[in-house]
Design an enzyme around this catalytic site. Structure first.
Site, PDB file in Angstrom:
ATOM      1  N   ARG A 118       1.002  -0.869  -0.273  1.00 38.20           N
ATOM      2  CA  ARG A 118      -0.064   0.253   0.083  1.00 38.20           C
ATOM      3  C   ARG A 118       1.406   1.700   0.398  1.00 38.20           C
ATOM      4  O   ARG A 118       2.249   1.320   0.201  1.00 38.20           O
ATOM      5  CB  ARG A 118      -0.626  -0.436   1.041  1.00 38.20           C
ATOM      6  CG  ARG A 118      -0.917  -1.079   2.833  1.00 38.20           C
ATOM      7  CD  ARG A 118       0.135   0.329   2.716  1.00 38.20           C
ATOM      8  NE  ARG A 118       0.043   1.264   2.541  1.00 38.20           N
ATOM      9  CZ  ARG A 118       0.910   2.253   3.633  1.00 38.20           C
ATOM     10  NH1 ARG A 118       2.256   1.943   3.426  1.00 38.20           N
ATOM     11  NH2 ARG A 118       0.508   3.597   3.611  1.00 38.20           N
ATOM     12  N   ASP A 140      -1.725  10.963  -2.266  1.00 35.18           N
ATOM     13  CA  ASP A 140      -2.345  10.230  -2.906  1.00 35.18           C
ATOM     14  C   ASP A 140      -3.113  10.322  -4.453  1.00 35.18           C
ATOM     15  O   ASP A 140      -2.189   9.973  -5.485  1.00 35.18           O
ATOM     16  CB  ASP A 140      -3.038   9.091  -2.373  1.00 35.18           C
ATOM     17  CG  ASP A 140      -3.102   8.040  -1.268  1.00 35.18           C
ATOM     18  OD1 ASP A 140      -2.515   9.005  -0.530  1.00 35.18           O
ATOM     19  OD2 ASP A 140      -2.583   6.865  -1.696  1.00 35.18           O
TER      20      ASP A 140
HETATM   21  O1  MRU Z   1      -4.800   3.261   1.963  1.00 34.39           O
HETATM   22  P1  MRU Z   1      -3.093   3.099   2.131  1.00 34.39           P
HETATM   23  O2  MRU Z   1      -1.925   2.772   3.272  1.00 34.39           O
HETATM   24  O3  MRU Z   1      -2.167   2.971   0.269  1.00 34.39           O
HETATM   25  O4  MRU Z   1      -2.548   4.877   1.732  1.00 34.39           O
HETATM   26  C1  MRU Z   1      -1.702   5.600   1.672  1.00 34.39           C
HETATM   27  C2  MRU Z   1      -2.106   6.889   2.301  1.00 34.39           C
HETATM   28  O5  MRU Z   1      -2.684   7.774   2.158  1.00 34.39           O
HETATM   29  C3  MRU Z   1      -0.447   7.599   2.198  1.00 34.39           C
HETATM   30  O6  MRU Z   1       0.103   8.342   2.878  1.00 34.39           O
HETATM   31  C4  MRU Z   1      -0.111   7.491   0.600  1.00 34.39           C
HETATM   32  O7  MRU Z   1      -0.219   7.066  -0.116  1.00 34.39           O
HETATM   33  C5  MRU Z   1       1.425   9.403   0.702  1.00 34.39           C
HETATM   34  S1  MRU Z   1       2.339   7.685   0.556  1.00 34.39           S
HETATM   35  C6  MRU Z   1       2.960   7.817  -0.728  1.00 34.39           C
END
Ligand code: MRU
Length: 360
Positions: free
Chosen positions: A49, A240
């Site tokens: 993730r 994201d």
């Molecule tokens: O649901 P996730 O764990 O994939 O979400 C990750 C995030 O929201 C991070 O803060 C985000 O990807 C930024 S790091 C490159």
């Protein structure tokens, strides 16, 4: 696992090996991924993730699609589409798949797998350079904040995990923190636990522990109180998807931190590589697709019992429904600056267009 790994790598047989983030910090397991379908599944079920790393996994997935295909581009396109749809919010995923397909379209059946492998590796290697640059710019900004306050220590609040588990190899939001630590600065990090999946408590805290960086895990509701009492010098998160006007989609709860920061005059920075911009979108609030996930992630919580076993327990009454929004959008007006590999940029359309005009 021992020592410092990347979040993912190609093993000797040319398959993708990833750190299985579902078991951290309690168990250090890796998973070998041999097919495009397995890549899509690993992204969906959050074995991997974080915006950057799901982009990398997707890129390797397109390579694996070529490797398992008979060399026909249609087969690769079909798998690429499936990977592209595995999660909706982080645009690095779509960006990486599109970049891989662009290469695939120019390949012959015999050189496709090899060329796609090289491209996926190149995306990873470029991320390493981007993160280093984000780290340096961010650390300079944070040192300036310390100087202005006449202090030689700094308290930084972060939400979710935007470290090396999320984007190779220093992360985005954690890159300036790693850089400050390398510079010998006395840095302390407030780590939001980040319900419901606890990326802060499980992953960010683990990364910082491994690096020997001082940190304190806090319940998600705590940041506002800390800011009111001068206990946070600066906030930084990853992203994201960021719109052309500077609206930021990031892990659910980011918006509330930005509001509290604004109210308390605490600078709120967002760190991201250019691949996290979605220049086709202006209004983040209206146009960024927000992932909704299973209610069970809210209903149950996973952890280690005192006897040492990993277990999931229910924390909500049987009859209650739960809602699970994965991300929220922080409007540009709440953001002090976007820290990118090209330097810091105002969260405004004109500033973004000026800095990234060549790739708009
Ligand atoms: O649901 P996730 O764990 O994939 O979400 C990750 C995030 O929201 C991070 O803060 C985000 O990807 C930024 S790091 C490159």
């Amino acid at each position: 696992m021992q020592g410092r790994y990347r979040a993912l790598w190609l093993n000797e047989e040319g398959y993708l090996e990833v750190i299985d983030q579902r078991f951290l910090p309690f168990e250090k397991r890796t998973l070998i991924i041999k097919s495009a379908q397995q890549c899509a599944r690993a992204i969906k079920n959050m074995t991997v993730r974080g915006a950057g790393v799901i982009g990398n996994t997707a890129a390797f997935g397109v390579y694996l699609a070529a490797r398992q295909s008979s060399g026909k581009i249609e087969e690769v396109r079909k798998e690429a589409k499936n990977i592209r749809e595995s999660r909706p919010t982080a645009v690095n995923l779509m960006w990486a798949v599109d970049r891989m397909l662009e290469v695939a379209e120019k390949c012959t059946a015999s050189d496709m797998a090899e060329r796609l492998k090289k491209e996926a590796v190149a995306i990873c290697d470029e991320d390493v350079v981007r993160c280093r640059s984000i780290g340096k710019t961010g650390a300079d900004i944070f040192e300036k904040i310390m100087k202005e306050k006449n202090r030689n220590s700094i308290n930084i609040l972060t939400h979710c995990n935007a470290g090396w588990l999320a984007i190779v190899d220093d992360g985005s939001a954690l890159a300036p923190i790693y850089e400050l630590h390398r510079r010998g600065v006395d840095v302390h990090v407030w780590v939001d636990e980040t319900r419901p999946r606890n990326q802060g408590a499980n992953l960010t805290a683990w990364e910082l522990s491994e690096a020997g960086i001082k940190h304190t895990v806090i319940a998600d509701n705590t940041g506002g109180h800390l800011m009111q009492h001068g206990m946070v010098d600066v906030c930084i998160t990853g992203a994201d998807r960021v719109s052309l006007s500077g609206d930021v989609a990031n892990k659910i709860g980011t918006y509330l931190k930005a509001l509290a920061a604004k109210d308390n005059k605490v600078p709120f920075y967002v760190a991201l590589p250019a691949s996290t911009f979605d220049f086709s979108i202006e209004d983040g609030l209206k146009q960024i697709p927000i992932e909704t996930r299973s209610e069970d992630e809210v209903k149950f919580i996973r952890g280690r019992t005192k006897s040492g076993s990993l277990e999931e327990v229910q924390i909500v009454p049987d009859g209650s429904r739960c809602a699970n929004y994965g991300f929220d959008v922080t409007p540009a007006r709440l953001i002090t600056g976007l820290i990118t590999e090209r330097g810091v940029c105002e969260a405004k359309k004109e500033a973004i267009a000026e800095m990234f005009g060549d790739i708009l």
